[in-house]
Design an enzyme around this catalytic site. Sequence first.
Site, PDB file in Angstrom:
ATOM      1  N   ASP A  63       0.811  -1.240  -0.138  1.00  9.69           N
ATOM      2  CA  ASP A  63      -0.021   0.189   0.171  1.00  9.69           C
ATOM      3  C   ASP A  63       0.899   1.179   0.102  1.00  9.69           C
ATOM      4  O   ASP A  63       1.897   1.428   0.611  1.00  9.69           O
ATOM      5  CB  ASP A  63      -0.996  -0.197   1.026  1.00  9.69           C
ATOM      6  CG  ASP A  63      -1.987   0.955   1.202  1.00  9.69           C
ATOM      7  OD1 ASP A  63      -2.500   1.281   0.063  1.00  9.69           O
ATOM      8  OD2 ASP A  63      -2.344   1.435   2.164  1.00  9.69           O
ATOM      9  N   HIS A  85      -7.625   9.887   6.222  1.00 10.58           N
ATOM     10  CA  HIS A  85      -6.927   8.769   6.716  1.00 10.58           C
ATOM     11  C   HIS A  85      -6.770   9.454   8.269  1.00 10.58           C
ATOM     12  O   HIS A  85      -6.918  10.265   8.651  1.00 10.58           O
ATOM     13  CB  HIS A  85      -5.308   8.938   6.126  1.00 10.58           C
ATOM     14  CG  HIS A  85      -5.105   8.212   5.206  1.00 10.58           C
ATOM     15  ND1 HIS A  85      -4.838   9.170   3.687  1.00 10.58           N
ATOM     16  CD2 HIS A  85      -5.176   7.000   4.688  1.00 10.58           C
ATOM     17  CE1 HIS A  85      -4.520   8.402   2.694  1.00 10.58           C
ATOM     18  NE2 HIS A  85      -4.679   7.008   3.208  1.00 10.58           N
ATOM     19  N   HIS A  87      -9.686   4.876   0.748  1.00 10.46           N
ATOM     20  CA  HIS A  87      -8.570   4.940   1.955  1.00 10.46           C
ATOM     21  C   HIS A  87      -9.416   5.689   2.905  1.00 10.46           C
ATOM     22  O   HIS A  87     -10.348   6.457   2.782  1.00 10.46           O
ATOM     23  CB  HIS A  87      -7.416   5.660   1.575  1.00 10.46           C
ATOM     24  CG  HIS A  87      -6.591   4.875   0.442  1.00 10.46           C
ATOM     25  ND1 HIS A  87      -5.247   4.712   0.571  1.00 10.46           N
ATOM     26  CD2 HIS A  87      -6.854   4.044  -0.759  1.00 10.46           C
ATOM     27  CE1 HIS A  87      -4.932   3.881  -0.389  1.00 10.46           C
ATOM     28  NE2 HIS A  87      -5.970   3.637  -1.076  1.00 10.46           N
ATOM     29  N   GLY A  88      -8.666   5.403   4.405  1.00  7.81           N
ATOM     30  CA  GLY A  88      -9.407   6.075   5.537  1.00  7.81           C
ATOM     31  C   GLY A  88     -10.851   5.568   5.830  1.00  7.81           C
ATOM     32  O   GLY A  88     -11.540   6.090   6.158  1.00  7.81           O
ATOM     33  N   SER A 141     -11.635   3.814   8.141  1.00  9.67           N
ATOM     34  CA  SER A 141     -12.056   3.762   9.685  1.00  9.67           C
ATOM     35  C   SER A 141     -12.795   4.801  10.137  1.00  9.67           C
ATOM     36  O   SER A 141     -13.643   4.934  11.038  1.00  9.67           O
ATOM     37  CB  SER A 141     -10.829   3.564  10.804  1.00  9.67           C
ATOM     38  OG  SER A 141     -10.204   2.506  10.237  1.00  9.67           O
ATOM     39  N   ASN A 192     -10.013   0.648   2.825  1.00  7.62           N
ATOM     40  CA  ASN A 192      -8.864   0.421   3.428  1.00  7.62           C
ATOM     41  C   ASN A 192      -9.044   0.824   5.114  1.00  7.62           C
ATOM     42  O   ASN A 192      -9.681   1.740   5.496  1.00  7.62           O
ATOM     43  CB  ASN A 192      -7.738   1.518   3.129  1.00  7.62           C
ATOM     44  CG  ASN A 192      -7.145   0.976   1.759  1.00  7.62           C
ATOM     45  OD1 ASN A 192      -7.583   0.261   1.129  1.00  7.62           O
ATOM     46  ND2 ASN A 192      -6.057   1.493   1.266  1.00  7.62           N
TER      47      ASN A 192
END
Length: 276
Positions: free
Chosen positions: A82, A174, A202-203, A205, A225
Amino acid sequence: MTAVTLNEVLEPAMTEGYALAGLVVLGWEDAVAFVEAAENTGCPVILQAGPGCRAHTPIPVIGKMLRYLADQASVPVVCHLDHGYTLEDCVAGIDHGFSSVMFDGSRLPISENIELTARLAEKAHRADVSVEGEVGFVGYADGASSAFTDPAEASRFDRESGADAIAVSVGNVHLQTEKTDGIDFDALKAIEAVTSKPLVLHGGSGIPPEVRQRLAKESRVCKFNLGTELRQTFGSALRETLDENPRLFDRIEILKSVIPPMRASTEKIFQTITKI
């Protein structure tokens, strides 16, 4: 089974309306937990070695470790490098067992990003390795701000880069430690209208589970991700173990204790976004 490419797992996800988790690996224990969760739920899994992991564990070592886990697993496992910021990092990943690599040219002018990604894709595809690219810039919760993906640039990248999947910036950030409802669905739809490849956020969470589920079912986002929320699980489990066992000093016993809670958290993620 042996490692599979990103393309092999994302194409069915895009067609059938679900998504996969790209899970940030920092060591043996979390990687084991992720694979066990995948086997328990029957889900494919993407094991990701980002820049932080690679700074701690060199590419030849982490590549072999992930490939070993993939070879032992009963479900498809993607070994993914990544955020490769140079072609040299990505080529090293190809040479050391990764079945997928991401070239992050998001800070470059779009023409240069396309040119470098295309050069990588040509080499990677000859080695049966997938390529993820990024258009737009996904910022950091306590750092650089995001720059949303320009649909026109995404369209060019989709046509010209040779990438198998495209990471985009539509409000995802992120290193978010709290869930936020910042996804701009209109911006995402504008990108989807002019592209054809699987899309990546991405990010992940920072995206609430119900929003991830909606994106998985209703959009072409096929990969989230996820790192921060699982690192939070790791930290909490580790502190609990040490608080409950203050005389415990054996490294292996301490670190083994995080595997069950990491596995449980990962299974919950799979149940939200992946077709089970």
